[in-house]
Design an enzyme around this catalytic site. Structure first.
Site, PDB file in Angstrom:
ATOM      1  N   HIS A   1       0.867  -1.192   0.000  1.00 23.93           N
ATOM      2  CA  HIS A   1       0.000   0.000   0.000  1.00 23.93           C
ATOM      3  C   HIS A   1       0.896   1.232   0.000  1.00 23.93           C
ATOM      4  O   HIS A   1       1.789   1.355   0.864  1.00 23.93           O
ATOM      5  CB  HIS A   1      -0.869   0.024   1.257  1.00 23.93           C
ATOM      6  CG  HIS A   1      -1.802  -1.151   1.366  1.00 23.93           C
ATOM      7  ND1 HIS A   1      -3.077  -1.134   0.871  1.00 23.93           N
ATOM      8  CD2 HIS A   1      -1.627  -2.380   1.920  1.00 23.93           C
ATOM      9  CE1 HIS A   1      -3.670  -2.304   1.117  1.00 23.93           C
ATOM     10  NE2 HIS A   1      -2.803  -3.074   1.758  1.00 23.93           N
TER      11      HIS A   1
ATOM     12  N   LYS B   1      -8.260   9.367  -3.422  1.00 22.09           N
ATOM     13  CA  LYS B   1      -8.962  10.090  -2.358  1.00 22.09           C
ATOM     14  C   LYS B   1      -9.509  11.416  -2.868  1.00 22.09           C
ATOM     15  O   LYS B   1      -8.780  12.157  -3.510  1.00 22.09           O
ATOM     16  CB  LYS B   1      -7.997  10.356  -1.181  1.00 22.09           C
ATOM     17  CG  LYS B   1      -7.508   9.062  -0.552  1.00 22.09           C
ATOM     18  CD  LYS B   1      -6.284   9.266   0.309  1.00 22.09           C
ATOM     19  CE  LYS B   1      -5.740   7.946   0.808  1.00 22.09           C
ATOM     20  NZ  LYS B   1      -5.047   7.129  -0.214  1.00 22.09           N
TER      21      LYS B   1
ATOM     22  N   ASP C   1     -11.705   1.455  -0.505  1.00 23.02           N
ATOM     23  CA  ASP C   1     -11.635   1.395   0.961  1.00 23.02           C
ATOM     24  C   ASP C   1     -12.995   0.883   1.477  1.00 23.02           C
ATOM     25  O   ASP C   1     -14.045   1.342   0.988  1.00 23.02           O
ATOM     26  CB  ASP C   1     -11.341   2.817   1.491  1.00 23.02           C
ATOM     27  CG  ASP C   1     -11.094   2.852   2.984  1.00 23.02           C
ATOM     28  OD1 ASP C   1     -11.843   2.189   3.737  1.00 23.02           O
ATOM     29  OD2 ASP C   1     -10.168   3.565   3.407  1.00 23.02           O
TER      30      ASP C   1
ATOM     31  N   GLU D   1      -9.008 -11.311   7.100  1.00 17.64           N
ATOM     32  CA  GLU D   1      -8.053 -10.679   8.035  1.00 17.64           C
ATOM     33  C   GLU D   1      -8.570 -10.778   9.451  1.00 17.64           C
ATOM     34  O   GLU D   1      -7.810 -10.772  10.407  1.00 17.64           O
ATOM     35  CB  GLU D   1      -7.901  -9.197   7.667  1.00 17.64           C
ATOM     36  CG  GLU D   1      -6.630  -8.877   6.943  1.00 17.64           C
ATOM     37  CD  GLU D   1      -6.493  -7.397   6.710  1.00 17.64           C
ATOM     38  OE1 GLU D   1      -7.369  -6.811   6.039  1.00 17.64           O
ATOM     39  OE2 GLU D   1      -5.506  -6.808   7.182  1.00 17.64           O
TER      40      GLU D   1
ATOM     41  N   ASP E   1       3.038  -5.583   2.525  1.00 16.74           N
ATOM     42  CA  ASP E   1       1.821  -4.912   2.987  1.00 16.74           C
ATOM     43  C   ASP E   1       2.094  -3.419   3.185  1.00 16.74           C
ATOM     44  O   ASP E   1       1.664  -2.607   2.374  1.00 16.74           O
ATOM     45  CB  ASP E   1       1.286  -5.548   4.277  1.00 16.74           C
ATOM     46  CG  ASP E   1      -0.229  -5.422   4.414  1.00 16.74           C
ATOM     47  OD1 ASP E   1      -0.859  -4.962   3.456  1.00 16.74           O
ATOM     48  OD2 ASP E   1      -0.764  -5.800   5.470  1.00 16.74           O
TER      49      ASP E   1
HETATM   50  P1  IMP Z   1      -3.209   4.082   0.615  1.00 12.21           P
HETATM   51  O1  IMP Z   1      -4.314   3.309  -0.065  1.00 12.21           O
HETATM   52  O2  IMP Z   1      -2.056   4.379  -0.294  1.00 12.21           O
HETATM   53  O3  IMP Z   1      -3.727   5.310   1.294  1.00 12.21           O
HETATM   54  O4  IMP Z   1      -2.576   3.121   1.741  1.00 12.21           O
HETATM   55  C1  IMP Z   1      -3.093   3.001   3.043  1.00 12.21           C
HETATM   56  C2  IMP Z   1      -4.447   2.301   3.026  1.00 12.21           C
HETATM   57  O5  IMP Z   1      -4.277   0.919   2.646  1.00 12.21           O
HETATM   58  C3  IMP Z   1      -5.104   2.230   4.404  1.00 12.21           C
HETATM   59  O6  IMP Z   1      -5.837   3.396   4.677  1.00 12.21           O
HETATM   60  C4  IMP Z   1      -6.002   0.993   4.265  1.00 12.21           C
HETATM   61  O7  IMP Z   1      -7.215   1.331   3.616  1.00 12.21           O
HETATM   62  C5  IMP Z   1      -5.210   0.107   3.348  1.00 12.21           C
HETATM   63  N1  IMP Z   1      -4.433  -0.891   4.123  1.00 12.21           N
HETATM   64  C6  IMP Z   1      -3.130  -0.867   4.450  1.00 12.21           C
HETATM   65  N2  IMP Z   1      -2.791  -1.958   5.171  1.00 12.21           N
HETATM   66  C7  IMP Z   1      -3.915  -2.687   5.281  1.00 12.21           C
HETATM   67  C8  IMP Z   1      -4.193  -3.933   5.915  1.00 12.21           C
HETATM   68  O8  IMP Z   1      -3.360  -4.614   6.537  1.00 12.21           O
HETATM   69  N3  IMP Z   1      -5.488  -4.355   5.837  1.00 12.21           N
HETATM   70  C9  IMP Z   1      -6.453  -3.667   5.181  1.00 12.21           C
HETATM   71  N4  IMP Z   1      -6.210  -2.506   4.568  1.00 12.21           N
HETATM   72  C10 IMP Z   1      -4.960  -2.016   4.632  1.00 12.21           C
HETATM   73 ZN    ZN Z   2      -2.914  -4.977   2.697  1.00 10.00          ZN
END
Ligand code: IMP
Ligand code: ZN
Length: 346
Positions: free
Chosen positions: A27, A107, A146, A206, A281
């Site tokens: 992510h 976002k 999300d 999860e 992750d």
């Molecule tokens: P972004 O999508 O680049 O903002 O990365 C962070 C987002 O990834 C978080 O706000 C979560 O929605 C998602 N995320 C990161 N790690 C996990 C996880 O272990 N489980 C579920 N969602 C995750």
């Molecule tokens: Zn993840």
């Protein structure tokens, strides 16, 4: 910080660093360099306690989502998004990753002048900036939905993935706090994505939500992430499905989704011949690298060098890259693997 014993030795880590690797579950905002977060937080005059929290090593799954909220307060501008994308890719390349398939949630943040579309364009600009300077690593991108999002918001993300398909967006991910929301909300958007030729990976299992996990398996995504909390029936359905599974050892152990490295379901799935791929992750949130994840697996599951090479090579096939890119990756992998084998023999 809870100290997690490093199970591997330096020789194993050095070997795993030398392996050409494929990252399929990272992510973007969870992989931001700590130094960059500190800098961006200072520019925004955000409380330095924020950075301390990010640097704290142990956290529950629930606390992780609090941390993402804090990180998202810092990565709000187009330039910050471009920068973190470029830097995360630079860090992947430095870790000997030959293909990085990043994922991020577009976002809409009107208070910062950001729309989902300008967010995606900023990420793509960061990828372009990286690729102009680096030729050795291929890059893919998935857009995340999300679990806090509505059906309409999810559909908007799918529309963006379709729009930017030709610019390298190869699919969708469903992620976010696994205790929130319901699968039926995002399913129509994911159906539409699949119908238009996009690939799908789902975070699943999860937490223990057997009804949802069973529906996700029946839907047959192209890949799954985690699948930590399963009962016997779900475990056999997963094995029967042969769906490639992204496994993130440090993430699962630190958030206590599994009890410890030796207990991780990697062991059972790997020995059953199930397609698995090691991933980070959130390398920043869990203070890890892909090489370290490989070293942890090598040590915890007593894998030898040949098995590690095969594990890394097979992950090319589970990526969402187009077949000509997979072929290129296999050629690059085989060349690098031959060098490693030659140097171990001499
Ligand atoms: P972004 O999508 O680049 O903002 O990365 C962070 C987002 O990834 C978080 O706000 C979560 O929605 C998602 N995320 C990161 N790690 C996990 C996880 O272990 N489980 C579920 N969602 C995750
Ligand atoms: Zn993840």
């Amino acid at each position: 910080m809870k100290t997690l014993p490093d199970l591997y030795n330096q020789e194993q880590l050095a070997f795993c660093q030398s392996l050409p690797k494929v990252e399929l579950h990272a992510h973007l905002n969870g992989s931001v360099r700590a130094s960059t977060l500190r800098e961006l937080a200072a520019e925004k005059q955000i409380d330095p306690e924020l950075c301390k929290l990010i640097e704290k090593g142990d956290r529950t799954l629930a606390e992780c989502f609090g941390i993402f909220t804090l990180i998202h307060q810092v990565t709000t501008s187009i330039s910050a998004i471009q920068r973190i994308t470029r830097e995360v890719l630079e860090d992947c390349a430095a870790d000997n990753i030959i293909f990085a398939e990043l994922r991020t949630t577009p976002k809409s943040r009107p208070e910062h002048g950001l729309t989902k579309q300008t967010y995606v364009e900023a990420v793509l600009a960061g990828i372009d900036a990286f690729s102009e300077q680096n030729s050795g690593m291929e890059v893919g991108l998935l857009l995340s939905i999300d679990r806090r999002e509505s059906a309409e918001e999810a559909m908007h993300t799918v529309t963006l993935a379709q729009q930017y398909h030709s610019r390298g967006v190869s699919g969708l991910d469903l992620s976010g706090n696994p205790t929130l929301g319901s699968w039926t909300t995002w399913r129509p958007a994911l159906d539409a994505a699949r119908a238009s030729g996009l690939h799908i990976s789902l975070h699943a299992g999860e937490v223990y939500r057997p009804a949802e996990t069973s529906q996700m398996l029946e839907w047959r995504p192209d890949r799954l992430g985690h699948m930590c909390c399963l009962d016997e029936q779900l475990r056999s359905s997963l094995l029967a499905s042969h769906i490639p599974l992204e496994l993130c050892l440090s993430s699962n152990v630190i958030t206590e989704s599994v009890a410890g490295y030796p207990d991780h379901h990697f062991r059972q799935l790997y020995h059953a011949g199930h397609p698995v791929v090691l991933c980070t992750d959130d390398s920043s949130v869990f203070s890890t690298t892909l090489s370290r994840e490989y070293a942890l697996a090598m040590a915890a599951f007593l894998l030898d060098r040949r098995e590690m090479l095969m594990l890394a090579k097979k992950s090319i096939d589970y990526s969402f890259a187009e077949s000509h890119i997979k072929q290129r990756l296999h050629t690059a992998f085989d060349r690098a693997a031959a060098k490693i084998q030659h140097s171990s023999a001499s």
